[in-house]
Scaffold this active site. Structure first.
Site, short mmCIF file in Angstrom:
data_model
loop_
_atom_site.label_atom_id
_atom_site.label_comp_id
_atom_site.label_asym_id
_atom_site.label_seq_id
_atom_site.Cartn_x
_atom_site.Cartn_y
_atom_site.Cartn_z
N CYS A 98 -6.07 -2.37 4.42
CA CYS A 98 -6.14 -1.16 5.37
C CYS A 98 -6.68 0.00 4.19
O CYS A 98 -6.45 0.25 3.47
CB CYS A 98 -4.61 -0.84 6.12
SG CYS A 98 -4.02 0.70 5.27
N GLU A 99 -7.69 0.90 4.93
CA GLU A 99 -8.49 1.63 4.52
C GLU A 99 -7.54 2.88 4.10
O GLU A 99 -8.03 3.64 3.31
CB GLU A 99 -9.78 1.98 4.95
CG GLU A 99 -9.59 2.79 6.31
CD GLU A 99 -11.02 3.12 6.88
OE1 GLU A 99 -12.00 2.56 6.63
OE2 GLU A 99 -11.18 3.90 7.84
N HIS A 100 -6.45 2.93 4.69
CA HIS A 100 -5.56 4.22 4.32
C HIS A 100 -4.73 4.08 3.30
O HIS A 100 -4.51 4.94 2.55
CB HIS A 100 -4.78 4.75 5.71
CG HIS A 100 -5.66 4.69 6.93
ND1 HIS A 100 -5.34 4.08 8.04
CD2 HIS A 100 -6.63 5.77 7.09
CE1 HIS A 100 -6.13 4.54 8.97
NE2 HIS A 100 -7.01 5.58 8.63
N HIS A 101 -4.31 2.98 3.11
CA HIS A 101 -3.29 2.83 1.86
C HIS A 101 -3.53 1.54 1.12
O HIS A 101 -2.71 1.40 0.01
CB HIS A 101 -1.65 2.46 2.78
CG HIS A 101 -1.19 3.46 3.70
ND1 HIS A 101 -1.40 3.36 4.95
CD2 HIS A 101 -0.68 4.38 3.45
CE1 HIS A 101 -1.07 4.32 5.57
NE2 HIS A 101 -0.33 5.03 4.65
N GLN A 139 -8.24 -1.84 11.79
CA GLN A 139 -8.36 -3.17 12.79
C GLN A 139 -9.40 -3.06 13.75
O GLN A 139 -10.15 -4.04 14.16
CB GLN A 139 -7.20 -3.54 13.14
CG GLN A 139 -6.93 -4.94 13.75
CD GLN A 139 -5.59 -5.13 14.26
OE1 GLN A 139 -4.52 -4.84 13.56
NE2 GLN A 139 -5.28 -5.81 15.37
N HIS A 167 0.25 -4.77 10.04
CA HIS A 167 -0.04 -4.06 8.71
C HIS A 167 1.11 -3.71 7.84
O HIS A 167 2.09 -3.08 8.18
CB HIS A 167 -0.54 -2.65 9.35
CG HIS A 167 -1.75 -2.76 10.10
ND1 HIS A 167 -2.98 -2.22 9.88
CD2 HIS A 167 -2.07 -3.56 11.34
CE1 HIS A 167 -3.86 -2.40 10.88
NE2 HIS A 167 -3.43 -3.24 11.79
N CYS A 169 1.43 -1.66 5.62
CA CYS A 169 1.64 0.02 5.54
C CYS A 169 2.38 0.38 6.50
O CYS A 169 3.21 1.36 6.39
CB CYS A 169 0.27 0.70 5.63
SG CYS A 169 -0.62 0.50 7.23
N1 LIG Z 1 -6.03 3.01 14.25
C1 LIG Z 1 -5.56 2.52 13.16
N2 LIG Z 1 -4.77 2.96 12.25
C2 LIG Z 1 -4.25 2.52 11.35
C3 LIG Z 1 -4.89 1.24 10.85
N3 LIG Z 1 -4.23 0.90 9.60
C4 LIG Z 1 -3.38 2.07 9.29
N4 LIG Z 1 -3.45 2.74 10.30
C5 LIG Z 1 -2.70 4.01 10.60
O1 LIG Z 1 -3.27 5.06 9.90
C6 LIG Z 1 -2.62 6.30 9.83
C7 LIG Z 1 -2.48 7.28 8.83
O2 LIG Z 1 -1.55 8.32 9.08
P1 LIG Z 1 -1.27 9.56 8.03
O3 LIG Z 1 -0.34 10.14 8.57
O4 LIG Z 1 -2.76 10.27 7.20
O5 LIG Z 1 -0.63 8.60 6.79
P2 LIG Z 1 0.99 8.36 6.52
O6 LIG Z 1 1.39 9.80 6.06
O7 LIG Z 1 0.74 7.35 5.37
O8 LIG Z 1 1.33 7.91 7.81
P3 LIG Z 1 2.56 7.03 8.04
O9 LIG Z 1 2.08 5.52 8.18
O10 LIG Z 1 2.88 7.20 9.51
O11 LIG Z 1 3.62 7.29 7.13
C8 LIG Z 1 -1.17 5.58 10.14
O12 LIG Z 1 -0.67 6.02 11.33
C9 LIG Z 1 -1.15 4.12 9.96
O13 LIG Z 1 -0.51 3.45 10.92
C10 LIG Z 1 -5.58 0.41 11.60
O14 LIG Z 1 -6.15 -0.26 11.23
N5 LIG Z 1 -6.10 1.08 12.69
ZN LIG Z 2 -2.26 1.65 6.10
#
Ligand SMILES: Nc1nc2c(ncn2[C@@H]2O[C@H](COP(=O)(O)OP(=O)(O)OP(=O)(O)O)[C@@H](O)[C@H]2O)c(=O)[nH]1
Ligand SMILES: [Zn+2]
Length: 212
Positions: A98-101, A139, A167, A169
């Protein structure tokens, strides 16, 4: 919704997302060393001494899809064929990040198309999934990219992609919901326009094969 994407468009899209890697491996390893220090670890202890090198190697492998191209992966395996019935490859294992984490996305893809004069080597469908999965992803985009690639390469009557994934994360951290999984789809051409064709696809990805 119907899409009309040529192979050239697919290639252009691919070139745009290719990695240019403006930093050296040594700089990346140094960054991992900094992360270890930030975690309160001693990067010079025996167990961690080679960890920066290993982490960089592993991350490069997990994102190796940036360095692949559709041309190279296909190796010419698109054939002219009169077939006009649905072709489905299901239960394709996916390991993405996942690109966020930069944590794993673990799941499966089911990919179908209805030919319109051209078919693709079956293994190439799995390779296309693999190429897009081995990148930093969400995704939804992964699912769309797989669909767009097939649409662009084959101009079939339609393409259907369903990805089911968990996921890490959302499992190991954050909201901590083990057992949750996310389903995304990309329906193009007849799969978008005709409910019965879409239903046939959905039934086929749910049925239990008799040889299992
Ligand atoms: N739409 C989508 N969201 C994703 C995917 N992978 C991770 N995420 C979401 O990206 C979001 C990032 O939110 P942030 O609030 O910036 O990050 P965070 O504080 O780490 O969020 P939490 O996971 O809720 O603790 C989260 O809601 C994740 O669940 C994906 O493939 N698609
Ligand atoms: Zn993630």
């Amino acid at each position: 919704m119907t899409f009309s994407i040529s192979s050239d468009d697919v290639r252009k899209q691919l070139i745009k997302t290719e990695s240019k890697a403006p930093v050296s491996d040594e700089e990346m390893q140094q960054a991992v060393r900094t992360l270890l220090l930030g975690l309160g670890e001693d990067p010079d202890r025996e167990g961690l001494i080679d960890t920066p090198k290993r982490v960089v190697k592993a991350l490069k492998y997990l994102t190796s899809g940036y360095n692949q191209s559709l041309d190279e992966l296909l190796n010419g395996a698109v054939f002219h064929e009169d077939a006009s019935e649905m072709v489905l490859v299901r239960d394709i294992d996916l390991f993405s990040s996942c690109e966020h984490h930069i944590l794993p996305i673990l799941g499966r893809a089911h990919v179908a198309y209805i030919p319109n004069g051209k078919v693709i080597g079956l293994s190439k469908i799995a390779r296309i999934c693999e190429m897009y999965a081995r990148r930093l992803q969400v995704q939804e985009r992964l699912t769309q990219q797989i669909g767009n690639a097939l649409q662009g390469l084959l101009q079939p009557q339609g393409v259907a992609v369903v990805v089911e994934a968990s996921h890490m994360c959302m499992v190991m951290r954050g909201v901590q919901k083990p057992g949750s999984w996310t389903v995304t789809s990309s329906m193009q051409g007849v799969f978008a326009d005709d409910a019965r064709t879409r239903q046939e696809f959905m039934d086929l990805i749910r049925h239990n094969p008799s040889f299992h």
